[in-house]
Design an enzyme around this catalytic site. Structure first.
Site, PDB file in Angstrom:
ATOM      1  N   HIS A   9       5.420   6.514   9.336  1.00 41.83           N
ATOM      2  CA  HIS A   9       4.233   7.193   9.875  1.00 41.83           C
ATOM      3  C   HIS A   9       4.291   7.163  11.404  1.00 41.83           C
ATOM      4  O   HIS A   9       4.509   6.108  11.998  1.00 41.83           O
ATOM      5  CB  HIS A   9       2.959   6.452   9.464  1.00 41.83           C
ATOM      6  CG  HIS A   9       2.652   6.446   8.003  1.00 41.83           C
ATOM      7  ND1 HIS A   9       1.772   7.322   7.415  1.00 41.83           N
ATOM      8  CD2 HIS A   9       3.107   5.652   6.996  1.00 41.83           C
ATOM      9  CE1 HIS A   9       1.683   7.053   6.116  1.00 41.83           C
ATOM     10  NE2 HIS A   9       2.482   6.045   5.833  1.00 41.83           N
ATOM     11  N   GLY A  57       0.800  -1.217   0.000  1.00 41.46           N
ATOM     12  CA  GLY A  57       0.000   0.000   0.000  1.00 41.46           C
ATOM     13  C   GLY A  57       0.832   1.266   0.000  1.00 41.46           C
ATOM     14  O   GLY A  57       0.287   2.368   0.094  1.00 41.46           O
ATOM     15  N   GLN A  58       2.143   1.114  -0.122  1.00 38.33           N
ATOM     16  CA  GLN A  58       3.011   2.303  -0.193  1.00 38.33           C
ATOM     17  C   GLN A  58       2.700   3.067  -1.475  1.00 38.33           C
ATOM     18  O   GLN A  58       2.783   2.506  -2.568  1.00 38.33           O
ATOM     19  CB  GLN A  58       4.483   1.886  -0.177  1.00 38.33           C
ATOM     20  CG  GLN A  58       5.445   3.062  -0.172  1.00 38.33           C
ATOM     21  CD  GLN A  58       6.919   2.616  -0.176  1.00 38.33           C
ATOM     22  OE1 GLN A  58       7.206   1.423  -0.305  1.00 38.33           O
ATOM     23  NE2 GLN A  58       7.815   3.557  -0.044  1.00 38.33           N
ATOM     24  N   THR A  59       2.329   4.322  -1.323  1.00 37.54           N
ATOM     25  CA  THR A  59       1.920   5.114  -2.488  1.00 37.54           C
ATOM     26  C   THR A  59       3.027   6.023  -3.004  1.00 37.54           C
ATOM     27  O   THR A  59       2.968   6.467  -4.148  1.00 37.54           O
ATOM     28  CB  THR A  59       0.694   5.980  -2.149  1.00 37.54           C
ATOM     29  OG1 THR A  59       1.013   6.830  -1.042  1.00 37.54           O
ATOM     30  CG2 THR A  59      -0.514   5.121  -1.808  1.00 37.54           C
ATOM     31  N   HIS A 114       9.108   6.370   4.177  1.00 40.82           N
ATOM     32  CA  HIS A 114       8.513   7.311   5.141  1.00 40.82           C
ATOM     33  C   HIS A 114       7.922   6.522   6.299  1.00 40.82           C
ATOM     34  O   HIS A 114       7.188   5.565   6.106  1.00 40.82           O
ATOM     35  CB  HIS A 114       7.450   8.205   4.495  1.00 40.82           C
ATOM     36  CG  HIS A 114       6.466   7.486   3.626  1.00 40.82           C
ATOM     37  ND1 HIS A 114       6.782   7.024   2.371  1.00 40.82           N
ATOM     38  CD2 HIS A 114       5.181   7.142   3.836  1.00 40.82           C
ATOM     39  CE1 HIS A 114       5.730   6.433   1.838  1.00 40.82           C
ATOM     40  NE2 HIS A 114       4.743   6.483   2.711  1.00 40.82           N
TER      41      HIS A 114
HETATM   42  P1  5GP Z   1       1.842   5.692   2.170  1.00 42.68           P
HETATM   43  O1  5GP Z   1       0.439   5.262   1.850  1.00 42.68           O
HETATM   44  O2  5GP Z   1       2.702   5.736   0.943  1.00 42.68           O
HETATM   45  O3  5GP Z   1       2.451   4.910   3.290  1.00 42.68           O
HETATM   46  O4  5GP Z   1       1.702   7.153   2.749  1.00 42.68           O
HETATM   47  C1  5GP Z   1       1.881   8.300   1.993  1.00 42.68           C
HETATM   48  C2  5GP Z   1       1.383   9.445   2.847  1.00 42.68           C
HETATM   49  O5  5GP Z   1       1.844  10.633   2.270  1.00 42.68           O
HETATM   50  C3  5GP Z   1      -0.138   9.537   2.923  1.00 42.68           C
HETATM   51  O6  5GP Z   1      -0.543   9.450   4.271  1.00 42.68           O
HETATM   52  C4  5GP Z   1      -0.442  10.885   2.302  1.00 42.68           C
HETATM   53  O7  5GP Z   1      -1.492  11.558   2.968  1.00 42.68           O
HETATM   54  C5  5GP Z   1       0.869  11.626   2.434  1.00 42.68           C
HETATM   55  N1  5GP Z   1       1.116  12.618   1.392  1.00 42.68           N
HETATM   56  C6  5GP Z   1       0.936  12.451   0.059  1.00 42.68           C
HETATM   57  N2  5GP Z   1       1.272  13.567  -0.608  1.00 42.68           N
HETATM   58  C7  5GP Z   1       1.686  14.461   0.329  1.00 42.68           C
HETATM   59  C8  5GP Z   1       2.144  15.814   0.250  1.00 42.68           C
HETATM   60  O8  5GP Z   1       2.260  16.412  -0.820  1.00 42.68           O
HETATM   61  N3  5GP Z   1       2.458  16.415   1.419  1.00 42.68           N
HETATM   62  C9  5GP Z   1       2.348  15.781   2.630  1.00 42.68           C
HETATM   63  N4  5GP Z   1       2.660  16.478   3.715  1.00 42.68           N
HETATM   64  N5  5GP Z   1       1.907  14.510   2.739  1.00 42.68           N
HETATM   65  C10 5GP Z   1       1.583  13.855   1.596  1.00 42.68           C
END
Ligand code: 5GP
Ligand code: ZN
Length: 143
Positions: A100, A91-93, A98
């Site tokens: 959390h 689910g890493q987007t 990063h």
């Molecule tokens: P993932 O789903 O990859 O673990 O988490 C990516 C996180 O990055 C998501 O919680 C999303 O809200 C956050 N995110 C995506 N784009 C941006 C951005 O442009 N700025 C900030 N501050 N957070 C972002």
């Protein structure tokens, strides 16, 4: 390179930065799962934690441990869930590591890490342990 987190690291796009060192930047998630939801990223663009150099990994986890208390206290939380979606299949987007840090409260309606998995492992634990031990790269300090 069109990575959003690299652009935040470089200050090319705005973010609510809460901490910055030579190796790590921490900022508030733009779509927070809870008040105080922080993302901690290495300055180095690497997709997964296993891609990080040992010093980068050390700096990242050091920052997480330093931030966990101040993040929790800033929003009067009872604890924090700390996690990494590590790889696209999880689910890493955004393919830039990063961590959390999500503040938690009693009865906030969210579950533990266990609740995201629908079933338990099926393979023999000893056999899996042997496979993992055989694959550890001692040169990386994973002794
Ligand atoms: P993932 O789903 O990859 O673990 O988490 C990516 C996180 O990055 C998501 O919680 C999303 O809200 C956050 N995110 C995506 N784009 C941006 C951005 O442009 N700025 C900030 N501050 N957070 C972002
Ligand atoms: Zn990046």
């Amino acid at each position: 390179m069109n990575c959003i987190f690299c652009r935040i690291v470089k200050g090319e796009i705005p973010a609510e930065v809460v901490a910055r060192t030579e190796d790590v930047v921490a900022f508030l998630d733009v779509q927070p799962l809870a008040d105080g939801h922080v993302l901690v990223v290495p300055v180095a663009h690497e997709a997964c934690v296993e891609d990080l150099e040992p010093a980068q990994a050390d700096a990242l986890f050091r920052a997480v441990t330093r931030l966990a208390g101040p993040v929790r206290e800033a929003v009067d939380a009872a604890g924090t869930t700390i996690g990494v979606n590590n790889g696209e299949a999880t689910g890493q987007t955004i393919p830039h590591v990063h961590v959390h840090i999500v503040p938690r409260w009693e009865q906030d309606g969210a579950g533990s890490i266990h609740t995201i998995f629908p079933r338990r492992g099926r393979r023999d634990v000893k056999e899996v342990g042997t496979a993992i031990r055989a694959g550890i790269d001692v040169a990386r300090g994973a002794d």
